[in-house]
Each structure stands twice: as C-alpha cells, then as structure tokens.
Design a protein around this motif. Structure first.
Motif, PDB file in Angstrom:
ATOM      1  N   ALA A 234      10.104  46.746 -50.868  1.00 47.47           N
ATOM      2  CA  ALA A 234      11.026  47.876 -50.730  1.00 47.47           C
ATOM      3  C   ALA A 234      11.597  47.924 -49.317  1.00 47.47           C
ATOM      4  N   THR A 235      12.723  48.601 -49.174  1.00 47.24           N
ATOM      5  CA  THR A 235      13.285  48.806 -47.838  1.00 47.24           C
ATOM      6  C   THR A 235      12.681  50.088 -47.248  1.00 47.24           C
ATOM      7  N   ARG A 236      12.901  50.254 -45.961  1.00 47.75           N
ATOM      8  CA  ARG A 236      12.361  51.456 -45.316  1.00 47.75           C
ATOM      9  C   ARG A 236      13.072  52.708 -45.827  1.00 47.75           C
ATOM     10  N   ALA A 237      14.368  52.556 -46.138  1.00 56.29           N
ATOM     11  CA  ALA A 237      15.118  53.726 -46.602  1.00 56.29           C
ATOM     12  C   ALA A 237      14.444  54.355 -47.825  1.00 56.29           C
ATOM     13  N   VAL A 238      14.016  53.513 -48.758  1.00 54.03           N
ATOM     14  CA  VAL A 238      13.412  54.072 -49.976  1.00 54.03           C
ATOM     15  C   VAL A 238      11.962  54.500 -49.752  1.00 54.03           C
ATOM     16  N   ALA A 248       4.587  48.609 -49.458  1.00 48.78           N
ATOM     17  CA  ALA A 248       5.561  47.644 -49.987  1.00 48.78           C
ATOM     18  C   ALA A 248       6.723  47.406 -49.025  1.00 48.78           C
ATOM     19  N   GLN A 249       6.746  48.150 -47.908  1.00 52.19           N
ATOM     20  CA  GLN A 249       7.924  48.041 -47.010  1.00 52.19           C
ATOM     21  C   GLN A 249       7.992  46.684 -46.319  1.00 52.19           C
ATOM     22  N   ILE A 250       9.177  46.107 -46.367  1.00 43.75           N
ATOM     23  CA  ILE A 250       9.413  44.812 -45.733  1.00 43.75           C
ATOM     24  C   ILE A 250      10.417  44.999 -44.607  1.00 43.75           C
ATOM     25  N   GLY A 266      20.104  46.008 -54.666  1.00 39.72           N
ATOM     26  CA  GLY A 266      20.684  47.193 -54.035  1.00 39.72           C
ATOM     27  C   GLY A 266      20.205  47.388 -52.610  1.00 39.72           C
ATOM     28  N   ILE A 267      20.171  46.294 -51.874  1.00 37.92           N
ATOM     29  CA  ILE A 267      19.732  46.323 -50.467  1.00 37.92           C
ATOM     30  C   ILE A 267      20.914  45.882 -49.605  1.00 37.92           C
ATOM     31  N   SER A 268      21.223  46.676 -48.559  1.00 33.33           N
ATOM     32  CA  SER A 268      22.422  46.358 -47.765  1.00 33.33           C
ATOM     33  C   SER A 268      22.218  45.142 -46.863  1.00 33.33           C
ATOM     34  N   GLY A 269      20.957  44.928 -46.403  1.00 34.15           N
ATOM     35  CA  GLY A 269      20.701  43.779 -45.525  1.00 34.15           C
ATOM     36  C   GLY A 269      20.776  44.139 -44.054  1.00 34.15           C
ATOM     37  N   ALA A 270      20.302  45.338 -43.712  1.00 30.78           N
ATOM     38  CA  ALA A 270      20.272  45.744 -42.299  1.00 30.78           C
ATOM     39  C   ALA A 270      19.375  44.780 -41.525  1.00 30.78           C
ATOM     40  N   ILE A 271      19.683  44.625 -40.244  1.00 31.97           N
ATOM     41  CA  ILE A 271      18.937  43.678 -39.417  1.00 31.97           C
ATOM     42  C   ILE A 271      17.435  43.949 -39.455  1.00 31.97           C
ATOM     43  N   GLN A 272      17.070  45.243 -39.499  1.00 32.77           N
ATOM     44  CA  GLN A 272      15.634  45.580 -39.505  1.00 32.77           C
ATOM     45  C   GLN A 272      14.957  45.142 -40.799  1.00 32.77           C
ATOM     46  N   HIS A 273      15.724  45.021 -41.882  1.00 31.96           N
ATOM     47  CA  HIS A 273      15.159  44.491 -43.126  1.00 31.96           C
ATOM     48  C   HIS A 273      15.167  42.954 -43.079  1.00 31.96           C
ATOM     49  N   ILE A 286      21.630  41.080 -55.235  1.00 30.15           N
ATOM     50  CA  ILE A 286      22.538  41.739 -56.186  1.00 30.15           C
ATOM     51  C   ILE A 286      22.966  43.046 -55.533  1.00 30.15           C
ATOM     52  N   ASN A 287      24.274  43.171 -55.304  1.00 30.82           N
ATOM     53  CA  ASN A 287      24.785  44.349 -54.598  1.00 30.82           C
ATOM     54  C   ASN A 287      26.215  44.581 -55.073  1.00 30.82           C
ATOM     55  N   LYS A 288      26.577  45.856 -55.264  1.00 28.07           N
ATOM     56  CA  LYS A 288      27.926  46.111 -55.821  1.00 28.07           C
ATOM     57  C   LYS A 288      29.019  46.024 -54.746  1.00 28.07           C
ATOM     58  N   VAL A 303      27.743  39.956 -57.029  1.00 24.28           N
ATOM     59  CA  VAL A 303      28.404  41.243 -56.783  1.00 24.28           C
ATOM     60  C   VAL A 303      28.432  41.998 -58.107  1.00 24.28           C
ATOM     61  N   GLY A 304      27.697  43.101 -58.148  1.00 22.69           N
ATOM     62  CA  GLY A 304      27.659  43.867 -59.387  1.00 22.69           C
ATOM     63  C   GLY A 304      26.636  44.978 -59.309  1.00 22.69           C
ATOM     64  N   ASP A 305      26.567  45.705 -60.415  1.00 26.02           N
ATOM     65  CA  ASP A 305      25.701  46.882 -60.490  1.00 26.02           C
ATOM     66  C   ASP A 305      24.293  46.464 -60.946  1.00 26.02           C
ATOM     67  N   VAL A 306      23.283  46.833 -60.167  1.00 29.01           N
ATOM     68  CA  VAL A 306      21.912  46.451 -60.532  1.00 29.01           C
ATOM     69  C   VAL A 306      21.521  46.976 -61.914  1.00 29.01           C
ATOM     70  N   HIS A 307      22.047  48.140 -62.264  1.00 33.41           N
ATOM     71  CA  HIS A 307      21.641  48.736 -63.548  1.00 33.41           C
ATOM     72  C   HIS A 307      22.178  47.934 -64.732  1.00 33.41           C
ATOM     73  N   ALA A 308      23.295  47.278 -64.535  1.00 36.53           N
ATOM     74  CA  ALA A 308      23.853  46.463 -65.616  1.00 36.53           C
ATOM     75  C   ALA A 308      23.227  45.070 -65.619  1.00 36.53           C
TER      76      ALA A 308
HETATM   77  C1  LIG Z   1      13.633  51.174 -35.533  1.00 43.98           C
HETATM   78  C2  LIG Z   1      14.011  50.919 -36.963  1.00 43.98           C
HETATM   79  C3  LIG Z   1      13.144  50.197 -37.757  1.00 43.98           C
HETATM   80  C4  LIG Z   1      13.474  49.938 -39.090  1.00 43.98           C
HETATM   81  N1  LIG Z   1      12.617  49.198 -39.847  1.00 43.98           N
HETATM   82  C5  LIG Z   1      12.976  48.869 -41.095  1.00 43.98           C
HETATM   83  C6  LIG Z   1      12.143  48.038 -41.908  1.00 43.98           C
HETATM   84  O1  LIG Z   1      11.042  47.647 -41.521  1.00 43.98           O
HETATM   85  N2  LIG Z   1      12.577  47.710 -43.135  1.00 43.98           N
HETATM   86  C7  LIG Z   1      13.783  48.142 -43.640  1.00 43.98           C
HETATM   87  O2  LIG Z   1      14.114  47.801 -44.790  1.00 43.98           O
HETATM   88  N3  LIG Z   1      14.567  48.931 -42.909  1.00 43.98           N
HETATM   89  C8  LIG Z   1      14.194  49.313 -41.664  1.00 43.98           C
HETATM   90  N4  LIG Z   1      14.988  50.143 -40.955  1.00 43.98           N
HETATM   91  C9  LIG Z   1      16.132  50.804 -41.639  1.00 43.98           C
HETATM   92  C10 LIG Z   1      17.359  49.922 -41.765  1.00 43.98           C
HETATM   93  O3  LIG Z   1      18.158  50.070 -40.601  1.00 43.98           O
HETATM   94  C11 LIG Z   1      18.203  50.333 -42.981  1.00 43.98           C
HETATM   95  O4  LIG Z   1      18.523  51.696 -42.882  1.00 43.98           O
HETATM   96  C12 LIG Z   1      17.513  50.105 -44.318  1.00 43.98           C
HETATM   97  O5  LIG Z   1      16.995  48.791 -44.412  1.00 43.98           O
HETATM   98  C13 LIG Z   1      18.527  50.323 -45.428  1.00 43.98           C
HETATM   99  O6  LIG Z   1      17.869  50.295 -46.655  1.00 43.98           O
HETATM  100  P1  LIG Z   1      18.681  49.991 -47.996  1.00 43.98           P
HETATM  101  O7  LIG Z   1      19.292  48.640 -47.918  1.00 43.98           O
HETATM  102  O8  LIG Z   1      17.759  50.281 -49.114  1.00 43.98           O
HETATM  103  O9  LIG Z   1      19.775  51.141 -48.038  1.00 43.98           O
HETATM  104  P2  LIG Z   1      21.319  51.139 -47.726  1.00 43.98           P
HETATM  105  O10 LIG Z   1      21.607  50.594 -46.392  1.00 43.98           O
HETATM  106  O11 LIG Z   1      21.789  52.503 -48.044  1.00 43.98           O
HETATM  107  O12 LIG Z   1      21.925  50.104 -48.776  1.00 43.98           O
HETATM  108  C14 LIG Z   1      22.002  50.320 -50.146  1.00 43.98           C
HETATM  109  C15 LIG Z   1      22.814  49.177 -50.728  1.00 43.98           C
HETATM  110  O13 LIG Z   1      22.819  49.303 -52.132  1.00 43.98           O
HETATM  111  C16 LIG Z   1      24.094  48.953 -52.610  1.00 43.98           C
HETATM  112  N5  LIG Z   1      24.253  49.606 -53.911  1.00 43.98           N
HETATM  113  C17 LIG Z   1      24.439  50.962 -54.156  1.00 43.98           C
HETATM  114  N6  LIG Z   1      24.455  51.181 -55.476  1.00 43.98           N
HETATM  115  C18 LIG Z   1      24.312  49.969 -56.086  1.00 43.98           C
HETATM  116  C19 LIG Z   1      24.256  49.549 -57.436  1.00 43.98           C
HETATM  117  N7  LIG Z   1      24.325  50.428 -58.457  1.00 43.98           N
HETATM  118  N8  LIG Z   1      24.107  48.228 -57.687  1.00 43.98           N
HETATM  119  C20 LIG Z   1      24.032  47.316 -56.673  1.00 43.98           C
HETATM  120  N9  LIG Z   1      24.080  47.671 -55.383  1.00 43.98           N
HETATM  121  C21 LIG Z   1      24.197  48.983 -55.092  1.00 43.98           C
HETATM  122  C22 LIG Z   1      25.072  49.459 -51.564  1.00 43.98           C
HETATM  123  O14 LIG Z   1      26.277  48.712 -51.623  1.00 43.98           O
HETATM  124  C23 LIG Z   1      24.284  49.183 -50.288  1.00 43.98           C
HETATM  125  O15 LIG Z   1      24.611  47.909 -49.739  1.00 43.98           O
HETATM  126  C24 LIG Z   1      14.687  50.426 -39.628  1.00 43.98           C
HETATM  127  C25 LIG Z   1      15.549  51.143 -38.810  1.00 43.98           C
HETATM  128  C26 LIG Z   1      15.218  51.404 -37.508  1.00 43.98           C
HETATM  129  C27 LIG Z   1      16.190  52.184 -36.640  1.00 43.98           C
END
Ligand SMILES: Cc1cc2nc3c(=O)[nH]c(=O)nc-3n(C[C@H](O)[C@H](O)[C@H](O)COP(=O)(O)OP(=O)(O)OC[C@H]3O[C@@H](n4cnc5c(N)ncnc54)[C@H](O)[C@@H]3O)c2cc1C
Length: 322
Positions: A234-238, A248-250, A266-273, A286-288, A303-308
């Motif tokens: 899982a990502t940190r956001a969730v 589960a956080q990666i 549905g993960i954006s790919g932030a540098i911290q992830h 898989i990301n829309k 490129v698409g919806d995870v639910h589909a």
């Molecule tokens: C100091 C610090 C440490 C951090 N450490 C971590 C860490 O250890 N791990 C981590 O993961 N993050 C970490 N973060 C947070 C990180 O910066 C991001 O905020 C986080 O990774 C975003 O999680 P996300 O990709 O789930 O959410 P979002 O960034 O909100 O991305 C959601 C993605 O889902 C896509 N999406 C939406 N709906 C659908 C759909 N129906 N089908 C397909 N795609 C869809 C969107 O296009 C979007 O790209 C840290 C941040 C800080 C500042």
C-alpha cells in the motif's frame, strides 16, 4: 574468511530472505559458512539450513530467545562470533534482524553496512553494493575492520538450495547480560493474512493506492495478489487514511521491497513511494491518468480504470493458472 548468517524463522519455517543471504554467502565459496538459529525448534531447522549452504549451524533453544526480541540474540551472536572466529556476519532485513544487527554492531564496535543489495569477493575483499541517491546509483562499500556486518534489502537474493543438508550442529547457550533479559513481550498478535507470503518474502506484490477509491476496494488488490500467489502492499496515502495496515506500507517511510513483479493499482508514483519499490524486477502500473509519474519507471503501463481492469485481470490469471 569465515561468514556467519543470522537465520530468522517463524512457525517452524526459515524465512526465505535469510535463506537467500545464506545461499549467497555459500556461493562466494570462501570458507565454511555458519548459521545461527535461535528460538524454539532451532535444532530441527539445522538440516534445512544445510540445504542452503550452512556447513555449521549454531542452535540456541534457551528460554531467553523464545520471544522475538533483539537483545538476547545480540548476546548469542556476540558469543558465536567469538567462539567460531567469524569475521563477517550477514543479515536479511526484517524488523528483528535490523535491531539485532544494530545491537551487535554496538556490542562489537563493528561496522555495519545497511540496505545492501549485493556483495562480492573482489581480490579477496568483501565489497557490498548499496543503492544511493534514491536508488539512482549503486555505491561500492567496504569495511575498515572486522567483524564486518551487513544487512541486505528484502528480495536481494534468491533462496536457491545448493544440496547438502547435513551440517555440523552445535548447541549454544550464551551468558545473557542483565539488560538483555529485562524486556518482556507482553502480547503478540498475528496480522491477518490471507495465507499468502509476507511482503518481505513475496516474489509478487500487488500494491494499492488512493486510486482504489475506498478501503473496501482493497479486495481488488487482495484478489489479484491471491491469484498471483503474492502479497499486498500500500501507499502511505492509504495507510494514513486507515484503509490498510501500516505493515503494508511501501516507500521512504515504509518498507523497501524488490519482488520479481510489482503491480501498482491507482498509485501516482510519488518519489517517496518510488524509492521503496523501484528495484523490483518488472513494474506494471494501472492508472487512469496517462501523465501519472509512475509510468516513467514502469515496464508496462496500462491507462485505465482499476475497477474495470483488475477484476478481468484477476479472472484471466485464475483461468491461466487453473
Ligand atoms: C516525508 C514523506 C514520506 C513519505 N513516505 C511515503 C512512503 O513511504 N510511501 C508512500 O507511498 N508515500 C509516502 N509519502 C507520500 C507520497 O508523497 C504520496 O503522497 C503518496 O505516495 C501518494 O499515494 P497514492 O499514489 O496512493 O495517492 P495519489 O498520489 O493521490 O495517487 C492516486 C493515483 O490514482 C490514480 N487513480 C485515481 N482513480 C483511479 C482509478 N479509478 N483507476 C486507476 N487509477 C486511478 C490517480 O490518477 C493518481 O495517479 C511520503 C511523503 C512525505 C512528505
């Protein structure tokens, strides 16, 4: 040179990560490799350690090491290093192993190289490989004294058996320091798992992010992981939102993993992830949003919806396997 590997076990099974480190140590072919197993059933696991290259197994079944606490294991390893004359001690990363490695470094005044992904013998010297600058480069690292301690990133080595299976076994019971036995574990709960591998051991990880939409939709990740024989990340956001457990956080503030296959839903790919998973073998995202940063470091982007897509993908995997 003589190398000792700390082997961790749960439920009478040696952890794949530490067996991978043992297999790697044995493959270097430089001297006999020893292994330490602590806790209930340690002796019975010696044969298994032998299959992965241990020539000698030091088994400790003392009551002091029955619980998964680090300090008694520091006493144990310090004694085995001295008795066995080991100049190198290797660990596969886990919460317990990291604590034991740090404690042993302090106890022995030894250098500990952390987060390595490989090690080789170069002109008779151990050289470790350590990712740096957010995994964009690898640095060669060494030790200026012995014993050399090293902690390897999860998934660094395949646990490939090398035959054998009949190592010399020595029972060991160290003298425990007073402070080492001062801590007692008062409770321990097993995290609920669907019976699949742990994130640290998994060859396949299906990770979910905010794009899953709501906590219940994590079943999409769980079903796909189950079909692929993998674990859920899982990502940190969730995790921060309480959708999935912290374990589960990666990422930067979670776990660093390098499975053979990483599927990001549905993960954006932030540098911290990214820093926690970019050394995975194959990355599928898989990301829309076609502009999501995760596509910049994915091997396959959908490129698409995870639910589909995910339910159909899971069905296809099941059909192919069945
Ligand atoms: C100091 C610090 C440490 C951090 N450490 C971590 C860490 O250890 N791990 C981590 O993961 N993050 C970490 N973060 C947070 C990180 O910066 C991001 O905020 C986080 O990774 C975003 O999680 P996300 O990709 O789930 O959410 P979002 O960034 O909100 O991305 C959601 C993605 O889902 C896509 N999406 C939406 N709906 C659908 C759909 N129906 N089908 C397909 N795609 C869809 C969107 O296009 C979007 O790209 C840290 C941040 C800080 C500042």
């Amino acid at each position: 040179m003589s190398t000792l590997v700390f082997l961790e076990h749960h439920g009478n099974e040696l952890q794949k990560g530490s067996l991978g480190v043992l297999a790697k140590a044995a493959s270097l072919g430089d001297g006999d490799v020893g292994a330490v197993i602590a806790g209930e059933g340690a002796r019975s696991l010696a044969g298994e350690a032998g299959k992965f290259g241990a020539a000698k197994v030091w088994a400790c079944e003392d009551a002091e090491v029955a619980q998964p606490l680090p300090q008694p294991r520091v006493d144990l390893l310090a004694q085995v290093v001295e008795e066995g004359g080991y100049d190198t001690v290797l660990f596969a990363n886990s919460v317990l192993a990291a604590d034991v490695a740090a404690g042993l470094a302090a106890r022995l005044g030894a250098g500990l190289n952390w987060d390595l992904v490989d090690v080789e013998l170069r002109d008779g010297e151990f050289v470790g490989k350590r990712p740096a600058l957010q995994d964009s480069v690898y640095a060669d690292v060494g030790w200026s004294s012995t014993p050399r301690l090293a902690l390897f990133r999860a998934g660094s080595f395949d646990a490939t058996p090398s035959g054998g299976g009949d190592p010399e076994t020595a029972d060991v019971s160290p003298t425990y320091k007073e402070h080492s036995t001062a801590v007692q574990l008062v409770a321990q709960d097993a995290a609920e798992s669907g019976g699949g591998p742990s994130i640290e051991d998994a060859d396949v990880i299906v990770a979910g992010g905010r794009g899953l939409g709501e906590p219940d939709n994590f079943t999409l990740a769980e079903e796909l992981a189950k079909a692929l024989g993998g674990a859920v990340g899982a990502t940190r956001a969730v995790v921060d939102a309480g959708w999935y457990p912290y374990s589960a956080q990666i990422g930067q503030t979670g776990k660093t993993v390098s499975p053979k296959l990483y599927v990001a839903l549905g993960i954006s790919g932030a540098i911290q992830h990214k820093v926690g998973m970019q050394s995975s073998g194959t990355i599928v995202a898989i990301n829309k949003d076609p502009n999501a940063p995760i596509f910049e470091f994915s091997d396959l982007g959908v490129v698409g919806d995870v639910h589909a897509i995910v339910p159909k993908l899971t069905e296809l995997v099941r059909a192919r396997k069945g």
